[in-house]
Design a protein around this motif. Structure first.
Motif, PDB file in Angstrom:
ATOM      1  N   GLU A   1       0.783  -1.312   0.207  1.00  0.00           N
ATOM      2  CA  GLU A   1       0.036  -0.388  -0.286  1.00  0.00           C
ATOM      3  C   GLU A   1       0.657   0.967   0.349  1.00  0.00           C
ATOM      4  OE1 GLU A   1      -3.671   1.699   2.700  1.00  0.00           O
ATOM      5  OE2 GLU A   1      -2.681   0.058   3.130  1.00  0.00           O
ATOM      6  N   ARG A   2       2.083   0.846   0.729  1.00  0.00           N
ATOM      7  CA  ARG A   2       2.959   2.084   0.495  1.00  0.00           C
ATOM      8  C   ARG A   2       3.931   2.128  -0.161  1.00  0.00           C
ATOM      9  NH1 ARG A   2       4.279   0.101   6.061  1.00  0.00           N
ATOM     10  NH2 ARG A   2       5.755  -1.043   4.872  1.00  0.00           N
ATOM     11  N   ARG A   3       3.690   1.576  -1.565  1.00  0.00           N
ATOM     12  CA  ARG A   3       4.208   1.931  -3.367  1.00  0.00           C
ATOM     13  C   ARG A   3       3.249   2.594  -3.936  1.00  0.00           C
ATOM     14  NH1 ARG A   3       8.923  -1.815  -3.219  1.00  0.00           N
ATOM     15  NH2 ARG A   3       9.932  -1.952  -1.228  1.00  0.00           N
ATOM     16  N   LEU A   4       1.629   1.510  -3.894  1.00  0.00           N
ATOM     17  CA  LEU A   4       1.166   1.810  -4.921  1.00  0.00           C
ATOM     18  C   LEU A   4      -0.253   2.222  -3.918  1.00  0.00           C
ATOM     19  CD1 LEU A   4      -0.630   1.329  -7.490  1.00  0.00           C
ATOM     20  CD2 LEU A   4      -1.516   0.189  -7.475  1.00  0.00           C
ATOM     21  N   THR A   5       0.074   3.285  -3.854  1.00  0.00           N
ATOM     22  CA  THR A   5      -1.238   4.144  -2.539  1.00  0.00           C
ATOM     23  C   THR A   5      -3.333   4.169  -3.439  1.00  0.00           C
ATOM     24  OG1 THR A   5      -1.294   6.946  -3.339  1.00  0.00           O
ATOM     25  CG2 THR A   5       0.026   5.311  -1.622  1.00  0.00           C
ATOM     26  N   SER A   6      -3.558   4.150  -2.309  1.00  0.00           N
ATOM     27  CA  SER A   6      -5.261   3.747  -3.642  1.00  0.00           C
ATOM     28  C   SER A   6      -5.694   4.292  -4.329  1.00  0.00           C
ATOM     29  CB  SER A   6      -6.414   3.926  -2.444  1.00  0.00           C
ATOM     30  OG  SER A   6      -5.919   4.916  -1.482  1.00  0.00           O
ATOM     31  N   ASP A   7      -4.894   6.314  -3.521  1.00  0.00           N
ATOM     32  CA  ASP A   7      -4.777   7.537  -5.203  1.00  0.00           C
ATOM     33  C   ASP A   7      -4.901   6.928  -6.159  1.00  0.00           C
ATOM     34  OD1 ASP A   7      -6.377   8.860  -3.081  1.00  0.00           O
ATOM     35  OD2 ASP A   7      -4.666  10.121  -2.125  1.00  0.00           O
ATOM     36  N   GLU A   8      -3.071   6.508  -5.969  1.00  0.00           N
ATOM     37  CA  GLU A   8      -2.636   5.869  -7.119  1.00  0.00           C
ATOM     38  C   GLU A   8      -3.081   4.988  -8.327  1.00  0.00           C
ATOM     39  OE1 GLU A   8       1.525   7.499  -6.232  1.00  0.00           O
ATOM     40  OE2 GLU A   8       1.125   5.930  -5.339  1.00  0.00           O
TER      41      GLU A   8
ATOM     42  N   LEU B   1      -6.861   2.872 -12.492  1.00  0.00           N
ATOM     43  CA  LEU B   1      -8.125   2.569 -13.147  1.00  0.00           C
ATOM     44  C   LEU B   1      -8.562   3.588 -14.147  1.00  0.00           C
ATOM     45  CD1 LEU B   1      -8.861   0.158 -10.099  1.00  0.00           C
ATOM     46  CD2 LEU B   1      -7.710  -0.814 -12.550  1.00  0.00           C
ATOM     47  N   GLY B   2      -8.653   4.423 -13.687  1.00  0.00           N
ATOM     48  CA  GLY B   2      -8.887   5.819 -14.342  1.00  0.00           C
ATOM     49  C   GLY B   2      -8.133   6.249 -16.042  1.00  0.00           C
ATOM     50  N   TYR B   3      -7.489   5.941 -16.067  1.00  0.00           N
ATOM     51  CA  TYR B   3      -6.873   5.498 -17.470  1.00  0.00           C
ATOM     52  C   TYR B   3      -7.078   4.765 -18.321  1.00  0.00           C
ATOM     53  CZ  TYR B   3      -3.067   9.045 -16.353  1.00  0.00           C
ATOM     54  OH  TYR B   3      -2.487   9.881 -15.448  1.00  0.00           O
ATOM     55  N   PHE B   4      -7.185   3.244 -17.016  1.00  0.00           N
ATOM     56  CA  PHE B   4      -7.963   2.135 -18.009  1.00  0.00           C
ATOM     57  C   PHE B   4      -9.433   2.252 -18.832  1.00  0.00           C
ATOM     58  CE2 PHE B   4     -10.036  -2.463 -17.212  1.00  0.00           C
ATOM     59  CZ  PHE B   4      -9.188  -2.839 -18.019  1.00  0.00           C
ATOM     60  N   LEU B   5     -10.089   2.008 -17.736  1.00  0.00           N
ATOM     61  CA  LEU B   5     -11.272   2.374 -18.070  1.00  0.00           C
ATOM     62  C   LEU B   5     -11.499   3.467 -19.639  1.00  0.00           C
ATOM     63  CD1 LEU B   5     -13.150   2.525 -14.322  1.00  0.00           C
ATOM     64  CD2 LEU B   5     -13.186   0.535 -16.536  1.00  0.00           C
ATOM     65  N   LYS B   6     -10.432   4.534 -19.182  1.00  0.00           N
ATOM     66  CA  LYS B   6     -10.818   5.450 -20.748  1.00  0.00           C
ATOM     67  C   LYS B   6     -10.026   5.158 -21.893  1.00  0.00           C
ATOM     68  CE  LYS B   6      -9.683   9.337 -18.188  1.00  0.00           C
ATOM     69  NZ  LYS B   6      -8.970  10.733 -17.355  1.00  0.00           N
ATOM     70  N   GLY B   7      -9.710   3.932 -21.400  1.00  0.00           N
ATOM     71  CA  GLY B   7      -9.258   3.673 -22.956  1.00  0.00           C
ATOM     72  C   GLY B   7      -8.110   3.922 -22.961  1.00  0.00           C
ATOM     73  N   GLU B   8      -7.226   4.945 -22.455  1.00  0.00           N
ATOM     74  CA  GLU B   8      -6.306   5.488 -22.759  1.00  0.00           C
ATOM     75  C   GLU B   8      -4.506   3.964 -22.403  1.00  0.00           C
ATOM     76  OE1 GLU B   8      -5.652   9.139 -20.714  1.00  0.00           O
ATOM     77  OE2 GLU B   8      -7.442   9.603 -21.414  1.00  0.00           O
TER      78      GLU B   8
ATOM     79  N   GLY C   1       9.080   1.886  -8.128  1.00  0.00           N
ATOM     80  CA  GLY C   1       8.419   3.273  -7.154  1.00  0.00           C
ATOM     81  C   GLY C   1       8.534   4.311  -8.448  1.00  0.00           C
ATOM     82  N   GLY C   2       8.064   5.801  -8.529  1.00  0.00           N
ATOM     83  CA  GLY C   2       7.856   6.734  -9.279  1.00  0.00           C
ATOM     84  C   GLY C   2       6.228   6.807  -9.014  1.00  0.00           C
ATOM     85  N   SER C   3       6.033   7.627 -10.244  1.00  0.00           N
ATOM     86  CA  SER C   3       4.660   8.334 -10.003  1.00  0.00           C
ATOM     87  C   SER C   3       3.891   7.532 -11.833  1.00  0.00           C
ATOM     88  CB  SER C   3       4.529   9.681 -10.776  1.00  0.00           C
ATOM     89  OG  SER C   3       4.663  10.143 -12.399  1.00  0.00           O
ATOM     90  N   VAL C   4       2.317   7.490 -11.727  1.00  0.00           N
ATOM     91  CA  VAL C   4       1.833   6.194 -11.911  1.00  0.00           C
ATOM     92  C   VAL C   4       2.192   7.167 -14.029  1.00  0.00           C
ATOM     93  CG1 VAL C   4      -0.186   5.578 -13.523  1.00  0.00           C
ATOM     94  CG2 VAL C   4       0.239   5.774 -10.880  1.00  0.00           C
ATOM     95  N   ARG C   5       2.058   8.083 -13.646  1.00  0.00           N
ATOM     96  CA  ARG C   5       1.812   8.743 -15.569  1.00  0.00           C
ATOM     97  C   ARG C   5       3.719   8.824 -15.442  1.00  0.00           C
ATOM     98  NH1 ARG C   5      -1.798  11.441 -18.377  1.00  0.00           N
ATOM     99  NH2 ARG C   5      -0.855  12.308 -19.751  1.00  0.00           N
TER     100      ARG C   5
END
Length: 473
Positions: A359-366, A371-378, A395-399
Motif C-alpha cells: 500500500e505504501r508503494r501503490l497508494t489507493s489514490d494511485e 484504473l481511470g486511464y484503463f477505463l477511458k481506454g488510454e 517506485g515513481g509516479s503512475v503517469r
C-alpha cells in the motif's frame, strides 16, 4: 488412525507502548540485546511488578471478539520452573482464575464450517529469548536477550478438536486475522505469535511440540510428528508423553524432555499483585470493538454487490479491505475488487510483500488514477499490470511510468492502419482464414500487438481484424 490436535497460541500484545509489569518500551525489535530492560523484567531482588492497565483492556478485547466468558475476577499466579531465559526462576502467569474460559474460532474445512472451541485464555509475561548459532541440536552455546522479557502475552488454548495439520493452520490464519482487526497485534514482528502444538494419535500418548514460530512450521511439524508416531506404533513401540522441539532447518522434531504435569510448576498466587475485577473494563472495551471480518464480509457483499468469493478474500487483511473501499469510492466496486484481489494481491504474494508495504508503494489514490486511464481506454490491461509491477519494484509516479514505458494506448486510426498492414503483409494467414481456419486471425492480431509493443487492446484489435477479413472474403 484418528489424529487429535490441540494448540496453545502465545500472542504478543505488541501494539502497546510498555511491558506488562514495568514501563520498559516494547519497541525492542532491531535494538541491541539487553537494552530494553529494568530491575522488574530482569527479576532483580526487591523489584515490584505493576500491572499495565492497557494490556488488560487489550486482553479483554480479544476475549470478547473470541466469544469467551470473561471471569468476573482474574488473578495472576507464579509458574515456577528453571530456564535460562526466565531470570526470576518463575513466570507470572494465570492458573485457576484466568482472564476467560471458552470461546471459539470458525474455520472452513473440506466438510464445511467447523467451530474450533477454546478451553481458556489467560495473560502472562513473555520470557527472554535464547539464540543459537545454527541448530539447537548442534550449537555449542546459546545467547540470552532479555529485551523480550516481560512483554504482555495472551495464551489462547484450544480444546483438542483439530484433526489435521491443515485444520491447525486454518485456525491460526483465522485467529491472526481477528487479532489484526482488533489492532492489538502486529503479526509481521518476529516472535509475535508462537505456538505449542499437542498431538496424539489413537493408541499413543500425547506429545507437545514447543515454540513453533510460523504457521507453515506448525503444519510441517505436525505432519512430521504424525508420520513419526505412526511408524512407532507399526513397530509395536509405545509413544511416551514428552516435549519435543521443531528443528526448522531439517523439518524434524527432536526430543527435549519428558512432559511436565501441572503440579510440576507449583503454581501459587502472585503475592505482589492483587486480583483484578474485570467488570470495571468490559463495557468500556465493548464500545471500542471494531467491525469484525465476518461482519465486514457480509457488508461488502450487501453494499457493493461483490461475490462471496471476492468478499472473503478482501477481508483476509483489514488493510486490504479498507484499501478496496477507498478505491471503490471512485472506481466501479466490482472492477476495483477484481484488480485488487486478482492482480495486486497476486503481485504482492509473488514478492512475499505484505499488503501494508504494498500500500505504501501503490497508494489507493494511485490505483484510482491508474484504473481511470484503463477505463477511458488510454492504457491496456497489460499496461496496467506493467505499471503495478513497476510501482512495487521501482517506485515513481503512475503517469511517469506510463510515459517512460510508452504504455499509453495507440489511437484507433493507427490500430486500423496496422490491422490493414497485417493483412497485406501476411497473405498466407489470410488464405488460411478463407479456407476456414479461423484461428489464423490470431496470427494477424499477434502481428499488431508486436508492432505496438502490447499497447493495442487485444479484444478491439481482434474485432477489427475479423471485420477487415470478412470484407475481403
Amino acid at each position: 488412525m484418528d489424529v487429535v490436535i490441540g494448540l496453545e497460541v502465545h500472542v504478543q500484545l505488541n501494539r502497546l507502548k510498555t511491558k506488562l509489569f514495568c514501563s520498559c518500551p516494547l519497541d525492542y525489535h532491531g535494538k541491541e540485546p539487553n537494552t530494553h530492560v529494568c530491575p522488574v523484567c530482569l527479576g532483580l531482588p526487591g523489584a515490584m511488578p505493576v500491572v499495565n492497565k492497557e494490556a488488560v483492556k487489550a486482553a479483554i478485547k480479544v476475549a470478547l471478539a473470541l466469544n469467551a466468558d470473561i471471569n468476573p475476577v482474574m488473578r495472576f499466579d507464579r509458574k515456577n520452573y528453571f530456564y535460562p531465559d526466565l531470570p526470576k526462576g518463575f513466570q507470572i502467569s494465570q492458573y485457576d482464575m484466568p482472564l476467560a474460559w471458552g470461546g471459539y474460532v470458525t474455520i472452513e474445512t473440506e466438510n464445511g464450517e467447523k467451530k474450533v472451541t477454546l478451553k481458556r485464555i489467560h495473560m502472562e509475561e513473555d520470557p527472554g529469548k535464547l539464540s543459537y548459532k545454527g541448530s539447537i541440536t548442534t550449537a555449542r552455546y546459546s545467547l540470552i536477550d532479555y529485551n523480550r522479557s516481560g512483554v504482555p502475552l495472551l495464551e489462547i488454548v484450544t480444546e483438542p478438536v483439530l484433526n489435521s495439520p491443515k485444520e491447525a493452520r486454518a485456525f491460526l490464519n483465522n485467529l491472526r486475522i481477528i487479532l489484526e482487526y482488533l489492532d492489538v497485534f502486529d503479526g509481521d514482528l518476529e516472535g509475535a505469535m508462537r505456538v505449542d502444538a499437542n498431538i496424539s494419535i489413537a493408541g499413543g500418548g500425547r506429545v507437545e511440540i514447543k515454540n513453533i514460530s510460523s504457521f507453515k512450521g506448525v503444519e510441517k511439524a505436525l505432519t512430521y510428528e504424525i508420520t513419526r508416531q505412526k511408524n512407532l506404533l507399526r513397530r509395536g513401540r509405545k509413544i511416551e508423553r514428552e516435549t519435543r522441539h521443531f528443528d526448522e532447518a531439517n523439518n524434524i522434531t527432536v526430543s527435549l524432555r519428558s512432559k511436565e504435569e501441572e503440579q510440576d510448576y507449583r503454581y501459587f498466587p502472585e503475592p505482589d499483585l492483587v486480583p483484578i475485577h474485570t467488570h470495571e473494563f468490559i463495557e468500556e472495551v465493548k464500545a471500542t470493538l471494531p467491525e469484525m471480518p465476518w461482519e465486514k464480509r457480509d457488508r461488502l457483499i450487501a453494499q457493493y454487490g461483490l461475490s462471496m468469493e471476492k468478499a472473503k478474500i478482501l477481508v483476509l487483511d483489514p488493510k486490504m479491505a479498507d484499501y478496496f473501499e477507498r478505491v471503490a469510492e471512485k472506481i466501479d466496486p466490482k472492477v476495483s475488487a477484481s484488480w485488487i484481489v486478482d492482480v495486486l494481491r497476486g503481485e504482492l504474494n509473488y514478492r512475499d510483500m505484505s499488503f501494508a508495504k504494498g500500500e505504501r508503494r501503490l497508494t489507493s489514490d494511485e490505483l484510482i488514477e491508474l484504473l481511470g486511464y484503463f477505463l477511458k481506454g488510454e492504457i491496456t490491461e497489460k499496461g496496467v499490470v506493467e505499471v503495478i509491477r513497476a510501482k512495487l519494484d521501482e517506485g515513481g509516479s503512475v503517469r511517469e511510468i506510463i510515459e517512460r514505458k510508452g504504455l499509453f494506448s495507440i489511437p484507433k486510426e493507427e490500430i486500423d492502419r496496422l490491422c490493414r498492414e497485417a493483412i497485406e503483409k501476411n497473405p498466407k494467414a489470410v488464405e488460411d482464414y478463407r479456407a476456414g481456419k479461423k484461428q489464423a486471425a490470431n496470427f494477424l492480431v499477434g502481428y499488431v500487438m508486436k508492432m505496438t509493443r502490447g499497447r493495442a487492446d487485444p479484444g478491439e484489435t481482434a474485432k477489427r481484424i475479423r471485420e477487415l477479413l470478412e470484407e475481403i472474403t
